[in-house]
Each structure stands twice: as C-alpha cells, then as structure tokens.
Design a protein around this motif. Structure first.
Motif, PDB file in Angstrom:
ATOM      1  N   ALA A  67       0.842  -1.201   0.000  1.00  0.00           N
ATOM      2  CA  ALA A  67       0.000   0.000   0.000  1.00  0.00           C
ATOM      3  C   ALA A  67       0.878   1.253   0.000  1.00  0.00           C
ATOM      4  O   ALA A  67       0.594   2.220  -0.724  1.00  0.00           O
ATOM      5  CB  ALA A  67      -0.944  -0.005   1.198  1.00  0.00           C
ATOM      6  N   SER A  68       1.940   1.251   0.783  1.00  0.00           N
ATOM      7  CA  SER A  68       2.872   2.386   0.805  1.00  0.00           C
ATOM      8  C   SER A  68       3.572   2.542  -0.533  1.00  0.00           C
ATOM      9  O   SER A  68       3.767   3.659  -1.027  1.00  0.00           O
ATOM     10  CB  SER A  68       3.913   2.204   1.901  1.00  0.00           C
ATOM     11  N   TYR A  70       2.460   1.519  -3.560  1.00  0.00           N
ATOM     12  CA  TYR A  70       1.522   1.981  -4.578  1.00  0.00           C
ATOM     13  C   TYR A  70       1.061   3.416  -4.329  1.00  0.00           C
ATOM     14  O   TYR A  70       0.528   4.053  -5.243  1.00  0.00           O
ATOM     15  CB  TYR A  70       0.330   1.039  -4.672  1.00  0.00           C
ATOM     16  N   ALA A  71       1.263   3.923  -3.129  1.00  0.00           N
ATOM     17  CA  ALA A  71       0.900   5.302  -2.816  1.00  0.00           C
ATOM     18  C   ALA A  71       1.923   6.304  -3.359  1.00  0.00           C
ATOM     19  O   ALA A  71       1.663   7.506  -3.383  1.00  0.00           O
ATOM     20  CB  ALA A  71       0.739   5.481  -1.306  1.00  0.00           C
ATOM     21  N   ASP A  73       3.381   8.464  -5.899  1.00  0.00           N
ATOM     22  CA  ASP A  73       2.730   9.060  -7.067  1.00  0.00           C
ATOM     23  C   ASP A  73       3.429   8.655  -8.365  1.00  0.00           C
ATOM     24  O   ASP A  73       4.607   8.939  -8.568  1.00  0.00           O
ATOM     25  CB  ASP A  73       2.730  10.586  -6.908  1.00  0.00           C
TER      26      ASP A  73
END
Length: 188
Positions: A67-68, A70-71, A73
């Motif tokens: 999740a980190s 894919y966060a 940008d």
C-alpha cells in the motif's frame, strides 16, 4: 480517538517484529506470551500453529508495504519515485535491528510450508514489477541507469535492496541502502 490493539493484533505485531529481528526459527509462542502478557494457550486460540501466525504476518506486512509502495505518485519522475522507495526500505530497518520481513523469511525458506513460500514470492514479485515500471520510466526519461530489460534489471535492483538491508544491519548504517539507490541514478 486511538484504540487499544486487541490481543490478536498485539500477537501479530510482536510476531512481525520478532521475525524481522530473528527470523522464523528465532521466536516462539513463549516469547510472544511474555511480550503480550498472555498464556501460550491464548496465542494458540488465535493462531493454532506457528505457520498460521506466520502466514497472517506475511499477508499483513505485504498489504501494508505494498500500500505504501503503490501510494508513491506515478506522475513523479522515476528517480524521485526510486528515492521514495529507498526511504520505505530505510523505515523497515527501524533502529537498525530489523530486516524486511519477507527478506528475512526468504532466508528460512527451507523451514517454511508452501503457502508461506508462495506469499513471500508474491511479495518479491510485486516489488520487482513495480521497480520494472519505474526503471522503464527512468530509462525513457534518462534519469536512471538501466542495463538490459527493465524486468531483469528490477530483479537485480530488488536483490540489491534486500542485500543492502542485511549489510546496513551488519554495519549499523543506512549508507549501504543509499549506495544502492545512487548506483542506479544518472549523474545530473
């Protein structure tokens, strides 16, 4: 409002930390019972076997790390995305006493059941896929040095990151991790 972690969450959090420090074979339910303040039978209630606990730990860790990842940008330049990825690895080290959970468990692969191996492989592949996209972008932008196909370069880069956290832990410095990032960036 902050909530107190449940017993199950505490067990899982401590298990992840212990595995990042000691590996699969370096912790027991007794260790967890002392840290959480419950009997080992209580741990067995939530996680009947160590393998059940380890699989849930790998899945939880993977979900959080990815999740980190894919966060970050995707519109940023590739060299900036790679720098942010390096910082993610740096956070994994904490105070210098931990290694990426999946990297640590990969060293214990002979002790692990197939479902945990597959979960670890999926984590590695997700990181390599993301890195391949960043490397392809960096080659196109001329901000990263990419030799060969981005997929092969990504596997080499990910292996370098995993090795760098081992060396960073060994020598007590994150400089090894920073060296990996620097070796892929084009001189400005």
């Amino acid at each position: 409002m902050e909530t107190t972690p449940t017993i199950r969450e505490q067990i899982l959090d401590h298990a992840i930390t212990l595995m990042m420090q000691r590996g699969y074979n370096g912790f027991s339910y007794r260790d967890l019972s002392e840290l959480v303040g419950v009997k080992t039978s209580s741990i067995h209630y939530y996680y009947p076997s160590k393998d059940d606990l380890v699989l849930e730990a790998v899945n939880a860790y993977s979900k959080e790390v990815l999740a980190s990842l894919y966060a970050i940008d995707s519109k940023l330049p590739a060299n900036t995305r790679l720098s942010r990825y390096t910082r993610l690895f740096g956070r994994t080290l904490g105070d210098g006493d931990r290694i990426c959970l999946c990297g640590m468990l990969a060293s214990d692969i002979a002790s692990l059941p197939e479902n945990i191996r597959e979960a670890i492989q999926a984590f590695f592949k997700a990181n390599e896929k993301w890195l391949a996209q960043v490397l392809a972008q960096g080659a196109q932008e001329h901000t990263l040095v990419v030799n060969g196909k981005p997929e092969a370069a990504a596997r080499a880069l990910y292996a370098a990151y995993q090795g760098s956290v081992l060396a960073s832990r060994l020598f007590g410095t994150k400089a090894r991790l920073e060296d990996v990032e620097a070796s892929w960036k084009k001189a400005q």
